[in-house]
Scaffold this motif. Structure first.
Motif, PDB file in Angstrom:
ATOM      1  N   ILE A  46     -26.671  25.343 -30.857  1.00  0.00           N
ATOM      2  CA  ILE A  46     -25.141  25.820 -29.916  1.00  0.00           C
ATOM      3  C   ILE A  46     -24.880  24.577 -29.243  1.00  0.00           C
ATOM      4  O   ILE A  46     -25.439  24.285 -28.932  1.00  0.00           O
ATOM      5  CB  ILE A  46     -24.959  26.906 -29.100  1.00  0.00           C
ATOM      6  N   ARG A  47     -23.669  24.194 -28.910  1.00  0.00           N
ATOM      7  CA  ARG A  47     -23.402  23.675 -28.203  1.00  0.00           C
ATOM      8  C   ARG A  47     -23.989  23.835 -26.762  1.00  0.00           C
ATOM      9  O   ARG A  47     -24.149  24.201 -25.860  1.00  0.00           O
ATOM     10  CB  ARG A  47     -22.014  23.076 -27.721  1.00  0.00           C
ATOM     11  N   LEU A  48     -24.401  22.309 -26.338  1.00  0.00           N
ATOM     12  CA  LEU A  48     -25.605  22.089 -25.513  1.00  0.00           C
ATOM     13  C   LEU A  48     -24.678  22.289 -23.798  1.00  0.00           C
ATOM     14  O   LEU A  48     -24.859  23.575 -23.291  1.00  0.00           O
ATOM     15  CB  LEU A  48     -26.094  20.900 -24.685  1.00  0.00           C
ATOM     16  N   ASP A  49     -23.500  22.439 -23.887  1.00  0.00           N
ATOM     17  CA  ASP A  49     -22.773  23.263 -22.483  1.00  0.00           C
ATOM     18  C   ASP A  49     -22.583  24.063 -22.219  1.00  0.00           C
ATOM     19  O   ASP A  49     -22.260  25.436 -21.253  1.00  0.00           O
ATOM     20  CB  ASP A  49     -20.751  22.624 -22.441  1.00  0.00           C
ATOM     21  N   THR A  50     -21.773  25.281 -23.673  1.00  0.00           N
ATOM     22  CA  THR A  50     -22.172  26.190 -24.445  1.00  0.00           C
ATOM     23  C   THR A  50     -23.330  27.005 -23.727  1.00  0.00           C
ATOM     24  O   THR A  50     -23.516  27.794 -23.108  1.00  0.00           O
ATOM     25  CB  THR A  50     -21.577  26.784 -25.616  1.00  0.00           C
ATOM     26  N   LEU A  51     -25.097  26.940 -24.847  1.00  0.00           N
ATOM     27  CA  LEU A  51     -25.762  26.767 -24.054  1.00  0.00           C
ATOM     28  C   LEU A  51     -25.979  26.857 -22.437  1.00  0.00           C
ATOM     29  O   LEU A  51     -26.937  28.070 -21.083  1.00  0.00           O
ATOM     30  CB  LEU A  51     -26.876  26.397 -24.605  1.00  0.00           C
ATOM     31  N   GLN A  52     -25.856  26.180 -21.821  1.00  0.00           N
ATOM     32  CA  GLN A  52     -25.732  25.816 -19.705  1.00  0.00           C
ATOM     33  C   GLN A  52     -25.535  26.666 -19.683  1.00  0.00           C
ATOM     34  O   GLN A  52     -25.688  27.209 -18.777  1.00  0.00           O
ATOM     35  CB  GLN A  52     -25.824  24.498 -19.588  1.00  0.00           C
TER      36      GLN A  52
END
Length: 79
Positions: A46-52
């Protein structure tokens, strides 16, 4: 430590007694994205910003992510 597996994501929700919809509402991540993450195979892709966003939301709610210590990554609730 960081959120790295679908099992951590499901377990964190369970520890908070949150549904997928609850996590979507609290994090701003779509319900369909959370569903795909939890039902996919292998590591979270998943996109890193979503995971964050998901990790930050879960941490604010009291979840602590633990590093792998030979048995895989884990989590617990904050005291």
């Amino acid at each position: 430590m960081s959120l790295t597996t679908k099992e951590q994501l499901r377990a964190a929700r369970a520890m908070l007694d949150w549904s997928q919809q609850d996590l979507a509402d609290h994090s701003g991540v779509s319900l369909s994205s959370i569903f795909r993450l939890e039902n996919g195979s292998g590591p979270l892709a998943i996109r890193l910003d979503t995971l964050q966003k998901l990790q930050t939301t879960l941490e604010k709610a009291g979840i602590l992510f633990l590093p792998e210590n030979g048995g895989g990554p884990g989590l617990r609730t904050r005291k």
